[in-house]
Scaffold this active site. Structure first.
Site: not given
Ligand code: CAO
Length: 424
Positions: A103, A16, A167, A246-247, A138, A96
């Site tokens: 990575r 999001q 978010d 706002g008080g 979130e 990400f």
């Molecule tokens: N091709 C190949 N690999 C891909 C890819 C693509 N097109 N797109 C993503 N990936 C891979 C990433 O490189 C990552 O790999 P590694 O773990 O090996 O580095 C993997 O997919 C997972 O990505 P992620 O860790 O970002 O995703 P997740 O589902 O595990 O976590 C989230 C999700 C939201 C918790 C995390 O991305 C995060 O903390 N983001 C920052 C904070 C944020 O925006 N939070 C908001 C969440 S709700 O809006």
């Protein structure tokens, strides 16, 4: 002509927070190219599915006006295509987990080598510090940003709010950071890194509670209901129920029909400037001059009684009648609107704040349109892309690959299963 026409966004966002940002950029006219994992795509495509086989509302409501390319960024050919995208685009946006881009081999240093004009914009849960490596969603941000500890009632647990301030709120910050960096690039000719943290975003929106934390160190917060009720303050800004920040004393009060309608309520503020009008309106003209009621500080220990009396009046009116009667008198009130009521509000459709969008897989659905209106850059909300819908179009039109190169890239499997006519 749209405000951001000609700006190309390499959209590596998901869920999001990031998609909120890139959707706004798309609405302002940027070409947003969403890079998604082949065959999988943004996880929200399959979350909270209401129409089997179709992209979920979670996805469609956050990815309007974008193009989708499937690309495995961990594959050698995929990296080659991604490098071309970095060369071609003005901004890379990502949210990400910390370190994921490094990575993949696309650190900020590497991106600058490929394209020194590139603006790289990121959302993380936390800024640098002991939690910098955490994955964040979130409600974690709402808790860590000070919102939850100051939301709810004094005698209850901390509460998260329904508004996605961590978010979507942080997505707004990132969007502003990006257009600011684009503006600076006009003069400097250089790209830069834009970073936002969800904790920071929530804290920014909870500013008045940090204000109160500092005031509390100097004495009790006398505009909080708790003060009038004689309840002692602790060390930290307390939860203040529905008190206005706002008080000016304010509460949510029952309106006609509250027994069966969970949203038959109004917010009611007794601003000092309109106190006399409030007294006349609710049939308590004597309070205008009566000692203990006439002046704002005298009323603080009687707020519960005063609001009970006002509620006796609001209970005889619908929330809309309260609005109609109070507005001409400048008494600040606001009906508690349900999502059902909002979704039927013609005025919101007229301004484009709410829109109906047609989608090939799910048919028509309601969505939230652009909340920012520019008089010279209109927004036409278009449906979100299907997974990989524009893969071939982007490879050939944006990146200029020849037919032979296209065949090589498609055969490598780095862009998923595509035919020359688009996604399979
Ligand atoms: N091709 C190949 N690999 C891909 C890819 C693509 N097109 N797109 C993503 N990936 C891979 C990433 O490189 C990552 O790999 P590694 O773990 O090996 O580095 C993997 O997919 C997972 O990505 P992620 O860790 O970002 O995703 P997740 O589902 O595990 O976590 C989230 C999700 C939201 C918790 C995390 O991305 C995060 O903390 N983001 C920052 C904070 C944020 O925006 N939070 C908001 C969440 S709700 O809006």
């Amino acid at each position: 002509m749209k405000a951001l026409e000609g700006v190309k966004i390499l959209d590596f966002t998901h869920v999001q927070s990031g998609p909120t940002c890139t959707q706004l950029l798309a609405w302002f006219g940027a070409d947003v190219i969403k890079v998604e994992r082949p065959g999988v795509g943004d996880a929200t495509r399959n979350q909270l599915v209401d129409v089997p086989g179709a992209d979920s509302l979670y996805f469609t409501m956050l990815n309007h006006n974008k193009r989708s390319i499937e690309l495995n960024s961990k594959d050698e050919t995929g990296k080659e295509v991604l490098t071309r995208l970095v060369e071609e685009c003005d901004v890379l946006v990502e949210n990400f987990a910390p370190g994921a881009l490094d990575r993949m081999g696309f650190s900020w240093e590497r991106i600058q080598e490929i394209n020194p004009k590139m603006i790289m914009a990121s959302i993380k849960g936390f800024g640098p510090g002991k939690y910098q490596d955490c994955k964040v969603y979130e409600n974690v941000a709402q808790c860590a940003g000070g919102s939850a500890s100051t939301t709810g009632f004094l005698d209850g647990p901390p509460l998260v709010t329904g508004a996605q301030i961590g978010d979507s709120g942080t997505g707004l910050n990132l969007c502003l950071g990006i257009v600011t960096a684009l503006f600076q690039r006009e003069k400097s000719g250089k790209g830069q890194k834009v970073t936002t943290a969800m904790q920071d975003g929530v804290l920014n929106l909870s500013r008045v509670k940090l204000r109160d934390q500092q005031r509390l160190e100097k004495g009790p917060l006398n505009e909080y209901s708790q003060f009038g009720e004689g309840i002692e303050f602790g060390e930290a800004t307390p939860r203040a129920g529905n008190d206005s920040g706002g008080g000016q004393p304010g509460r949510i009060l029952k309106c006609k029909g509250w027994e069966s309608d969970p949203n038959a309520y109004t917010y009611f503020i007794i601003q000092a400037a309109v106190w006399q009008k409030v007294c006349d309106l609710i049939g308590k003209p004597e309070w205008k001059t009566q000692e203990g009621y006439a002046k704002p500080p005298e009323r603080l220990d009687k707020l519960n009684h005063i609001f009970e009396m006002i509620e006796e009046w609001t209970k005889t009116k619908t929330k809309f009648e309260v609005m109609d009667l109070c507005n001409p008198l400048d008494i600040p009130v606001g009906p508690i609107l349900s999502m059902k009521e909002i979704s039927e509000d013609k005025a919101l459709f007229a301004t484009g704040t709410m829109v109906r969008v047609d989608h090939p897989e799910r048919g028509e659905y309601l969505s939230v349109g652009c909340p920012i209106k520019l008089s010279d850059s209109s927004v036409e909300v278009e449906r979100s892309p299907l997974l990989g819908e524009h893969t071939v179009e982007i490879l050939s039109d944006v990146l200029g690959y020849t037919d032979d190169e296209l065949d090589r890239i498609i055969d490598s499997g780095a862009v998923g299963k595509v035919s020359r006519d688009g996604a399979e």
